[in-house]
Design a protein around this motif. Sequence first.
Motif, PDB file in Angstrom:
ATOM      1  N   TRP A   2      54.436  27.667  53.156  1.00 21.00           N
ATOM      2  CA  TRP A   2      55.764  27.814  53.751  1.00 21.00           C
ATOM      3  C   TRP A   2      56.735  26.853  53.081  1.00 21.00           C
ATOM      4  O   TRP A   2      56.389  25.705  52.798  1.00 21.00           O
ATOM      5  N   LEU A   3      57.936  27.341  52.840  1.00 20.96           N
ATOM      6  CA  LEU A   3      59.009  26.501  52.319  1.00 20.96           C
ATOM      7  C   LEU A   3      60.037  26.288  53.415  1.00 20.96           C
ATOM      8  O   LEU A   3      60.463  27.239  54.069  1.00 20.96           O
ATOM      9  N   TYR A  37      69.769  25.883  63.093  1.00 17.03           N
ATOM     10  CA  TYR A  37      70.958  25.799  62.266  1.00 17.03           C
ATOM     11  C   TYR A  37      70.721  24.727  61.199  1.00 17.03           C
ATOM     12  O   TYR A  37      70.297  23.624  61.500  1.00 17.03           O
ATOM     13  N   SER A  38      70.934  25.065  59.970  1.00 22.40           N
ATOM     14  CA  SER A  38      70.723  24.185  58.804  1.00 22.40           C
ATOM     15  C   SER A  38      69.250  23.950  58.477  1.00 22.40           C
ATOM     16  O   SER A  38      68.922  23.044  57.709  1.00 22.40           O
ATOM     17  N   VAL A  39      68.344  24.739  59.038  1.00 24.70           N
ATOM     18  CA  VAL A  39      66.926  24.694  58.688  1.00 24.70           C
ATOM     19  C   VAL A  39      66.462  26.137  58.479  1.00 24.70           C
ATOM     20  O   VAL A  39      66.479  26.946  59.408  1.00 24.70           O
ATOM     21  N   TYR A  40      66.084  26.446  57.254  1.00 25.19           N
ATOM     22  CA  TYR A  40      65.653  27.802  56.908  1.00 25.19           C
ATOM     23  C   TYR A  40      64.222  27.753  56.401  1.00 25.19           C
ATOM     24  O   TYR A  40      63.810  26.786  55.758  1.00 25.19           O
ATOM     25  N   ILE A  41      63.440  28.810  56.699  1.00 19.53           N
ATOM     26  CA  ILE A  41      62.036  28.851  56.297  1.00 19.53           C
ATOM     27  C   ILE A  41      61.737  30.160  55.583  1.00 19.53           C
ATOM     28  O   ILE A  41      62.412  31.167  55.788  1.00 19.53           O
ATOM     29  N   LYS A  55      62.889  26.833  42.675  1.00 13.86           N
ATOM     30  CA  LYS A  55      63.821  26.848  41.541  1.00 13.86           C
ATOM     31  C   LYS A  55      65.096  27.611  41.891  1.00 13.86           C
ATOM     32  O   LYS A  55      66.193  27.222  41.490  1.00 13.86           O
ATOM     33  N   ARG A  56      64.969  28.699  42.665  1.00 11.34           N
ATOM     34  CA  ARG A  56      66.156  29.448  43.089  1.00 11.34           C
ATOM     35  C   ARG A  56      67.038  28.597  43.983  1.00 11.34           C
ATOM     36  O   ARG A  56      68.262  28.604  43.844  1.00 11.34           O
ATOM     37  N   VAL A  57      66.431  27.873  44.899  1.00 11.23           N
ATOM     38  CA  VAL A  57      67.205  26.999  45.777  1.00 11.23           C
ATOM     39  C   VAL A  57      67.934  25.959  44.937  1.00 11.23           C
ATOM     40  O   VAL A  57      69.112  25.680  45.174  1.00 11.23           O
ATOM     41  N   SER A  68      67.279  19.407  51.208  1.00 12.37           N
ATOM     42  CA  SER A  68      65.887  18.991  51.038  1.00 12.37           C
ATOM     43  C   SER A  68      64.995  20.220  51.141  1.00 12.37           C
ATOM     44  O   SER A  68      65.272  21.121  51.934  1.00 12.37           O
ATOM     45  N   VAL A  69      63.918  20.225  50.354  1.00 11.44           N
ATOM     46  CA  VAL A  69      62.947  21.318  50.389  1.00 11.44           C
ATOM     47  C   VAL A  69      61.592  20.711  50.699  1.00 11.44           C
ATOM     48  O   VAL A  69      61.185  19.720  50.087  1.00 11.44           O
ATOM     49  N   LEU A  70      60.891  21.304  51.671  1.00  6.37           N
ATOM     50  CA  LEU A  70      59.569  20.844  52.078  1.00  6.37           C
ATOM     51  C   LEU A  70      58.598  22.006  51.967  1.00  6.37           C
ATOM     52  O   LEU A  70      58.910  23.130  52.385  1.00  6.37           O
TER      53      LEU A  70
END
Length: 101
Positions: A2-3, A37-41, A55-57, A68-70
């Motif tokens: 998961w991203l 809001y402001s957190v997308y998965i 890379k797209r982000v 930030s990406v996790l």
Amino acid sequence: MWLFVFFDLPTETAKDRRNAAGFRKSLIKDGFAMMQYSVYIRHCASSESADVHEKRVRRLLPPLGKVSVLRITDKQFGNIMNFWGKAEVPKEPQPTQLELF
């Protein structure tokens, strides 16, 4: 796999708001869903797929703000605990008292 994409983007000017909205729309177009809001998965089938979306982000980054990406595993995602508070429901107005003699 998961991203998670977390972001805090400025919205003071019309240009900032346009950039922030464009970033969110681009995330959705790439298959991300809003968790908060402001957190997308987004679910990725493999590590290679996650690399592509990271890379797209990176290419979509607006000029200002923090992003930030996790990356977490399916098992870690399964351990997330979500809590939803009770929504406040407006109280119904009390009926007027009638007096009968």
